[in-house]
Design a protein around this motif. Sequence first.
Motif, PDB file in Angstrom:
ATOM      1  N   GLN A 194      -6.835  14.457  -0.175  1.00  0.00           N
ATOM      2  CA  GLN A 194      -6.556  13.371  -1.107  1.00  0.00           C
ATOM      3  C   GLN A 194      -7.076  13.800  -2.459  1.00  0.00           C
ATOM      4  O   GLN A 194      -8.244  14.213  -2.574  1.00  0.00           O
ATOM      5  N   GLN A 239      -5.855   5.016  -9.608  1.00  0.00           N
ATOM      6  CA  GLN A 239      -6.347   5.153  -8.246  1.00  0.00           C
ATOM      7  C   GLN A 239      -5.633   4.261  -7.237  1.00  0.00           C
ATOM      8  O   GLN A 239      -5.876   4.371  -6.041  1.00  0.00           O
ATOM      9  N   THR A 241       0.869  -1.173   0.000  1.00  0.00           N
ATOM     10  CA  THR A 241       0.000   0.000   0.000  1.00  0.00           C
ATOM     11  C   THR A 241       0.908   1.224   0.000  1.00  0.00           C
ATOM     12  O   THR A 241       1.832   1.308   0.823  1.00  0.00           O
ATOM     13  N   TYR A 283      -7.589  13.027  -6.701  1.00  0.00           N
ATOM     14  CA  TYR A 283      -7.865  11.881  -7.566  1.00  0.00           C
ATOM     15  C   TYR A 283      -7.410  12.184  -8.989  1.00  0.00           C
ATOM     16  O   TYR A 283      -7.796  13.189  -9.582  1.00  0.00           O
ATOM     17  N   ARG A 305      -2.526   6.271  -3.346  1.00  0.00           N
ATOM     18  CA  ARG A 305      -3.229   7.417  -2.762  1.00  0.00           C
ATOM     19  C   ARG A 305      -2.352   8.649  -2.868  1.00  0.00           C
ATOM     20  O   ARG A 305      -1.220   8.673  -2.372  1.00  0.00           O
ATOM     21  N   ASP A 353       1.200   5.545  -0.212  1.00  0.00           N
ATOM     22  CA  ASP A 353       0.704   6.917  -0.234  1.00  0.00           C
ATOM     23  C   ASP A 353       1.861   7.826  -0.651  1.00  0.00           C
ATOM     24  O   ASP A 353       3.013   7.587  -0.266  1.00  0.00           O
TER      25      ASP A 353
END
Length: 513
Positions: free
Chosen positions: A74, A80, A38, A76, A83, A40
Amino acid sequence: MHVLMVAAENDALPNAKVGGVADVLRDCPKALVEQGLTVDVVIPDYGFSALERIQLGTLNVPFAGSIHVVQVWQVYVGQQQVRQIVLSHSLFSQHNGAVYCNDDGDRPFATDATKFALFNASVCEALLQGVIMRPDVLHLHDWHSACVAVLLKFDHRFASFSSLRTVYTVHNIALQGIRPFKGDDSSLEAWFPSLSYNGELLCDPRYPHCFNPMRSAINLVDKIHLVSSSYAKEVLQASQPHNGYFGGEGLEQDLQHANANNKIVGILNGCEYPTHEEQLNSTLSELYLQIETALFSWMAKQANLQSSYYIAHQRLLQFIKQSVTGPLVTSVGRLTDQKALLLRQPYQNHQVLDELCQKLKHQQGRMIILGSGDPTLENTMTAAMARNNNLLFLKGYGNNVGDLLYALGDLFLMPSSFEPCGISQMLAMRAGQPCLVHQVGGLNDTITDLENGFSFSGDTLQMQSEALVSCFENALTVRREQPKQWDKIVSNAKAARFTWSQVAKDYLGKLYN
């Protein structure tokens, strides 16, 4: 595993790219996600209000003697799986969307250092308040994120993060963000007046009264990542600019110590490759049309016509009118001494660039150089263009022109004096254009002489200059007299792969675990 990347640039967002670090922050997180992580990514909000976004929280950040309100969003964009987070404050967007501000020589980095110090403090505050989720690995990039490591180490408010694994990538050791410890609005003690710190770990080795963000991060993190194996070795030695060697730039002793403790890792950056073979129907006519469009766009930005644009347009008209059968040599990149030091070296009664143009003229060849940067080098290139009627220098940058130069060139020229990784050579090779490079850094790790390109080296500036000219002449000779060998070199260049997938696996095995 959850990774948080902190940087100044990110090409996943519009107009947030200046250099190659933006490509890394665009592509590497996607590859890490494909490995099951994951990820970010957080950068300052330079003006992304037009993007779809949701607010994650509001921060009250102690900074420079007052409380600053910072918004966390956050945003977009197309993909996607990663993040994308931006932090909003007036300091981050005060330059009409520009990522960096060039201060004068009396106060280098002053404006940017304050801006990124507040950004770093905001990242730490967001982690403390849980607005940004605590990661398993905190991955910092270049000096712009180095104060994160300083605050997490020395500010008692962040003591709960003392065990957080931190990784620091050095993309360009020549830029270290050095500022005073105190006595200036843009200084460590002005930003964080209550911070108790160990100055021996944070000071610049050449200017002990100054705070060096890059050195600080190198001394404080768990792993230091250099963006090629060769560069990871080069930075362990002191720079000798008079001999054309660029190494640790004053930080070699810290890096040697880190290396002795197994903290240094060299991992080459990657390149995106199309999933299927795209049919390229690019032509010189299309290139010339795009060049003229770019020139007109650059001309229109100022009331007075600059000589570089006028000469370039006249040269373009000459190229269009008079077709040639010889090779097209190309070069794309920022105009800095890193890239162009050897080209401006004296050679016999002119410069190395003049000599290359003369040798190219013997084969009815032409050279097109695309790039801008150092005003002195821009003037040097413009003067060389005026002297050589087979040289076209384009002072600016345009993606369309750059892409066509990669696709249509016969030989890509990249004689960098140092190159931590390099992306231009990968893009040229991907398009089937062999490269002529200096055997340094990532160039040494991607190009093998007479296999997938051409390379040279030398122990002094003069030897490097002579080796560059000789290598250039040899490349032209191979193309003209040994077509089978040339075709093999072209084929090998196009087949070379430096994938982000492999980079992600190396991150997992060597940096994050």
